[in-house]
Design a protein around this motif. Structure first.
Motif, PDB file in Angstrom:
ATOM      1  N   GLY A 176       0.265  -9.049  11.008  1.00 25.44           N
ATOM      2  CA  GLY A 176      -0.561  -8.778  10.099  1.00 25.44           C
ATOM      3  C   GLY A 176      -1.757  -7.870  10.674  1.00 25.44           C
ATOM      4  O   GLY A 176      -1.220  -7.459  11.876  1.00 25.44           O
ATOM      5  N   MET A 241       0.707  -8.684   1.548  1.00 28.77           N
ATOM      6  CA  MET A 241      -0.485  -8.555   2.261  1.00 28.77           C
ATOM      7  C   MET A 241      -1.470  -9.619   2.081  1.00 28.77           C
ATOM      8  O   MET A 241      -1.864 -10.338   2.988  1.00 28.77           O
ATOM      9  CB  MET A 241      -1.041  -7.349   2.674  1.00 28.77           C
ATOM     10  CG  MET A 241      -2.190  -7.064   3.844  1.00 28.77           C
ATOM     11  SD  MET A 241      -2.820  -5.500   4.358  1.00 28.77           S
ATOM     12  CE  MET A 241      -3.332  -4.892   2.597  1.00 28.77           C
ATOM     13  N   TYR A 337       1.353  -5.368   9.013  1.00 30.03           N
ATOM     14  CA  TYR A 337       1.362  -6.164   7.724  1.00 30.03           C
ATOM     15  C   TYR A 337       2.548  -5.676   7.035  1.00 30.03           C
ATOM     16  O   TYR A 337       2.438  -6.736   6.082  1.00 30.03           O
ATOM     17  CB  TYR A 337       0.203  -5.899   7.266  1.00 30.03           C
ATOM     18  CG  TYR A 337      -0.162  -4.522   6.716  1.00 30.03           C
ATOM     19  CD1 TYR A 337       0.197  -4.063   5.515  1.00 30.03           C
ATOM     20  CD2 TYR A 337      -0.656  -3.481   7.488  1.00 30.03           C
ATOM     21  CE1 TYR A 337       0.203  -2.777   4.875  1.00 30.03           C
ATOM     22  CE2 TYR A 337      -0.721  -1.998   6.966  1.00 30.03           C
ATOM     23  CZ  TYR A 337      -0.476  -1.966   5.654  1.00 30.03           C
ATOM     24  OH  TYR A 337      -0.715  -0.508   5.129  1.00 30.03           O
TER      25      TYR A 337
END
Length: 478
Positions: A176, A241, A337
């Motif tokens: 991420g 995400m 991500y």
């Protein structure tokens, strides 16, 4: 480094129809005759339908596409079979076998869908002869053929898969944007707001263009497709995400990762081609205003949009197929991500040199193939604008192009840099990815609505029509 349990097979042996040399000779002559008849028959059918205006009807339009499919279908298998009938060792490489299976599935699947379309055409002609012209409009015929190809591709994608013993992992971990819980909370709120603005902005553009007849022109037809693509591009990555920003373990399956990478490729690739098409539209409108309707006909607009989707799909396919054959063995952490294809290469224990070469070549071809027409179009546009003596005329011409130029700058300035730069898990990669896949889809509706008087006027008219608010109605009238 490759592990010991990897497959060492590089080719397959085909047994063919018979091992008897005498029977093989007879079969070779037989299938060569069949193949030559297939080629001549279907080519003749296509040429006759093309040349004779009496056959320019829906029935023969579909028949010409059926002939093309039959040509493709036969050419996928018969030449290889003829070669094997003359060979002692009948081998085919693993990649060649997969490619042949790919073309068999897509051509056969498309042909089945097209036969169904042809049945509907006969139903309309026989059961509703008076309404036939309305039921089988030219635009609908093109859409039905394109849909047949799309269903053929979908049939292929549903059957694509990686052998279960080809990899020792079943999922990846996404690092991420940050591992700090406090920063993740801030990022969640930020990207949720961006995503909601993206959805509302692009849906508004789509609905306004659909509802307002003043915007039923090529420029806004292309803009509506750009808004749809921005919706798709943002929805491929941002919801996942957002979910990961609230999760401790940010996991995604290998197939899910490849599907996301494919979706990013096809939406971003199609958007690049569509931006090039929109530059041509602006060139035709400004440099050849008297010939504009002839240069950008409705049928051509449809063909350009479908061409953009087809080229975007092809670009995605030639990159995802080699990636789907990679083996992932030990490291399964993606410093990103989302599952962009370049991020998968460092995790593979297979040789990725071919993948990198395909990615580099396709990115350069895609970039040059779309950016050069844009540059060429705007060079001529600027030359034409500078020749306009009226200041107001220059200002109006520049205003019609500024929105598109801004959108091009946002997209190309980050998208192609992301795919051309080597994967190094740097913050710059993340910034480029966020800009072209998250920020650009949000900004495009703002650019086209704030800088375009026609879109703003159409919004006022649409809101004044559907919202019971007198202020909007008064503005729309003004």
């Amino acid at each position: 480094m490759a592990l010991g349990n990897h497959s060492t097979i590089t080719q397959f042996l085909l047994l063919g129809l018979s091992a008897d040399p005498h029977i093989q000779s007879v079969l070779f002559v037989l299938f060569l005759d069949i193949y030559l008849l297939t080629i001549m028959g279907n080519l003749t059918m296509m040429l006759v339908i093309r040349a004779d205006s009496h056959l320019h009807t829906p029935m023969y339009f579909f028949l010409s596409h059926l002939s093309f499919l039959d040509l493709c279908f036969s050419s996928v298998t018969v030449p290889k079979m003829l070669k094997d009938l003359l060979s002692e060792i009948k081998t085919i490489s693993v990649s060649g076998c997969l490619a042949q299976g790919f073309f068999v599935l897509i051509s056969a699947g498309t042909e089945v869908s097209l036969l169904s379309v042809m049945a509907y055409d006969r139903y309309a002609a026989i059961c509703h002869p008076l309404l036939y012209g309305q039921m089988m409009r030219k635009q609908l015929c093109v859409q039905l053929v394109c849909s047949s190809w799309s269903l053929g591709v979908l049939n292929l994608l549903c059957r694509l898969g990686k052998p279960t013993n080809a990899t020792t992992i079943t999922q990846f971990l996404l690092l991420g944007l940050s591992a700090d819980p406090h920063i993740q909370s801030v990022l969640f709120v930020l990207f949720l707001d961006i995503y909601l603005l993206t959805i509302m902005g692009n849906l508004t553009i789509l609905l306004v263009i659909r509802a307002d007849s003043h915007l039923h022109v090529p420029m806004y037809f292309f803009l509506s497709h750009l808004s749809f693509l921005d919706l798709c591009l943002s929805s491929v990555t941002v919801p996942k995400m957002l979910k990961d920003l609230l999760s401790e373990i940010k996991a995604i399956s290998v197939r899910g990762c490849l599907a996301q990478g494919f979706s990013i490729f096809i939406t971003a690739g199609t958007e690049g081609f569509l931006l090039s098409v929109m530059a041509y539209d602006r060139y035709a409108a400004i440099c050849h205003p008297l010939l504009y309707e002839q240069m950008v006909r409705k049928q051509l607009c449809l063909q350009l949009v479908w061409g953009s989707w087809s080229l975007g799909f092809l670009n995605a396919l030639i990159n995802i197929l080699p990636a789907s054959n990679l083996d992932f063995c030990e490291n399964h952490t993606i410093s990103h991500y989302s599952c962009e294809i370049p991020s998968l290469f460092p995790l593979s224990c297979s040789d990725v040199s071919t993948n990198l070469l395909v990615l580099l070549c396709s990115t350069l071809l895609h970039g040059l193939g779309t950016l050069l027409p844009i540059i060429s179009s705007y060079a001529r546009i600027v030359s034409t604008i500078l020749s306009i003596s009226s200041t107001s005329g220059r200002s109006k011409a520049f205003s019609t192009c500024s929105s598109h130029l801004t959108a091009v700058s946002f997209f190309y300035g980050s998208g192609f840099l992301r795919y051309l730069m080597p994967t190094s898990a740097s913050s710059l990669e993340l910034i480029f990815s966020v800009q072209y896949s998250v920020v650009t889809p949000m900004v495009n509706p703002l650019i086209y609505s704030l800088k375009n008087k026609q879109v703003k006027a159409a919004m006022r008219r649409t809101l004044g029509k559907y919202l019971p608010c007198s202020s909007w109605k008064s503005k729309a009238k003004g």
